[in-house]
Design an enzyme around this catalytic site. Sequence first.
Site, short mmCIF file in Angstrom:
data_model
loop_
_atom_site.label_atom_id
_atom_site.label_comp_id
_atom_site.label_asym_id
_atom_site.label_seq_id
_atom_site.Cartn_x
_atom_site.Cartn_y
_atom_site.Cartn_z
N GLY A 137 2.71 2.38 10.57
CA GLY A 137 3.66 3.47 10.40
C GLY A 137 4.42 3.84 11.66
O GLY A 137 5.10 4.86 11.71
N GLU A 144 -6.63 4.84 7.74
CA GLU A 144 -6.45 6.27 7.42
C GLU A 144 -7.70 6.84 6.76
O GLU A 144 -8.07 7.99 7.00
CB GLU A 144 -5.19 6.44 6.54
CG GLU A 144 -3.93 6.26 7.37
CD GLU A 144 -2.73 5.71 6.61
OE1 GLU A 144 -2.70 5.78 5.37
OE2 GLU A 144 -1.81 5.18 7.29
N HIS A 194 -9.29 1.33 4.73
CA HIS A 194 -8.03 1.50 5.46
C HIS A 194 -8.26 2.44 6.65
O HIS A 194 -9.06 3.37 6.56
CB HIS A 194 -6.96 2.06 4.53
CG HIS A 194 -5.60 2.05 5.15
ND1 HIS A 194 -5.18 3.04 6.01
CD2 HIS A 194 -4.59 1.15 5.06
CE1 HIS A 194 -3.95 2.74 6.42
NE2 HIS A 194 -3.57 1.61 5.86
N ASN A 196 0.87 -1.18 0.00
CA ASN A 196 0.00 0.00 0.00
C ASN A 196 0.91 1.23 0.00
O ASN A 196 1.51 1.55 1.01
CB ASN A 196 -0.89 -0.03 1.26
CG ASN A 196 -1.66 1.26 1.45
OD1 ASN A 196 -1.79 2.06 0.53
ND2 ASN A 196 -2.15 1.47 2.66
N TRP A 197 1.01 1.87 -1.15
CA TRP A 197 1.97 2.98 -1.29
C TRP A 197 1.47 4.28 -0.68
O TRP A 197 2.24 5.23 -0.57
CB TRP A 197 2.30 3.19 -2.77
CG TRP A 197 3.13 2.11 -3.38
CD1 TRP A 197 3.56 0.95 -2.78
CD2 TRP A 197 3.65 2.09 -4.71
NE1 TRP A 197 4.31 0.21 -3.67
CE2 TRP A 197 4.37 0.89 -4.86
CE3 TRP A 197 3.56 2.96 -5.81
CZ2 TRP A 197 5.02 0.55 -6.05
CZ3 TRP A 197 4.20 2.61 -6.98
CH2 TRP A 197 4.93 1.42 -7.11
N LYS A 198 0.19 4.36 -0.35
CA LYS A 198 -0.38 5.60 0.22
C LYS A 198 -0.09 6.77 -0.73
O LYS A 198 -0.09 6.59 -1.94
CB LYS A 198 0.15 5.82 1.64
CG LYS A 198 0.00 4.54 2.50
CD LYS A 198 0.24 4.76 3.95
CE LYS A 198 0.07 3.43 4.69
NZ LYS A 198 0.17 3.55 6.13
N GLY A 253 2.97 -1.13 4.19
CA GLY A 253 3.03 0.28 3.83
C GLY A 253 4.46 0.70 3.53
O GLY A 253 4.99 0.48 2.44
N GLY A 254 5.13 1.28 4.53
CA GLY A 254 6.46 1.87 4.34
C GLY A 254 7.46 0.96 3.63
O GLY A 254 8.18 1.40 2.72
N SER A 284 3.55 -2.11 10.20
CA SER A 284 5.00 -2.21 10.41
C SER A 284 5.58 -3.58 10.05
O SER A 284 6.52 -4.05 10.69
CB SER A 284 5.37 -1.82 11.85
OG SER A 284 5.02 -0.46 12.09
N GLU A 312 -5.27 -4.72 10.62
CA GLU A 312 -4.21 -3.72 10.80
C GLU A 312 -4.47 -2.93 12.09
O GLU A 312 -5.25 -1.97 12.10
CB GLU A 312 -4.19 -2.73 9.63
CG GLU A 312 -3.91 -3.38 8.30
CD GLU A 312 -3.34 -2.37 7.31
OE1 GLU A 312 -2.23 -2.60 6.82
OE2 GLU A 312 -3.99 -1.34 7.06
P1 PGA Z 1 3.08 0.34 7.51
O1 PGA Z 1 1.60 0.59 6.90
O2 PGA Z 1 3.58 -0.96 6.95
O3 PGA Z 1 3.88 1.51 7.05
O4 PGA Z 1 2.91 0.27 9.00
C1 PGA Z 1 0.70 -0.48 6.74
C2 PGA Z 1 -0.60 0.01 6.17
O5 PGA Z 1 -1.04 1.12 6.53
O6 PGA Z 1 -1.22 -0.67 5.34
#
Ligand code: PGA
Length: 255
Positions: A177, A101, A99, A13-15, A238-239, A217, A171
Amino acid sequence: MSAPGRKPVIAGNWKLFKTSAEAAAMLRDLRPRVSMIHDVEIVVCPPFTAIAAAAQALAGSNVQVGGQDLYWESQGAFTGEVSGPMLAELGCRWVVVGHSERRQLFGETDEAVHRKLVAAIAAGLSPIACVGETLAEREAGRTLEVVGRQIQGALGGLSGDQMKRLVVAYEPVWAIGTGKVATPAQAEEVHAAIRARAAELHGAAVAGALRILYGGSVKPDNVKELMAQEDVDGALVGGASLQAESFAAIVRWRG
Ligand code: PGA
């Protein structure tokens, strides 16, 4: 470890990261690093504007493309929104829905998540339905109650056929993050509870085939122990999905 019949999914997930040019460059780097992996579904979810470039860079590869959100109507006066058929036309096979967010920053409700799941499946996409508790909810001992309610809201009322197309991502909000990953035991406890809730809603066969990803994470150095859990069928990353080297290392967790 994922049961037979539940092919693992590793989704990035590149956001709100990467232009089209940056996406294409990263994916040209990723392709050869994962081209030998056929027992994992590999997915990247770029921002909408980079999806076309990503699909082009991945043509003929074993890496699939997804969106990060969609609207539940196919078209209409909904300024700023993007629909399932629009994503499918660009070559998307997947879409992230609900998600944390989106829920926290953009006010997405369980009902909106449900409508988006239905729309994604109708467009031929496989939705990744996200659920997870906040730190305050975990500390109050409410994790299973909160996640159970989100699962009920998202998956309740779907048919068995619709369920076959869908993947769940657990999640924990406090792990996203933050570098604070859930322990394998914490993840397994919630994954097992999600599967049990899915069984109540849709029966044991559907729940047994449901793939449940962990997100929050996930890194090359913790993916293996998470993937070793019975009810962990993949990861939403994500990251660590933004660089070819770290994402490929996660995709290749078996070594
Ligand atoms: P993260 O994000 O791996 O940077 O914690 C995961 C996500 O939000 O899908």
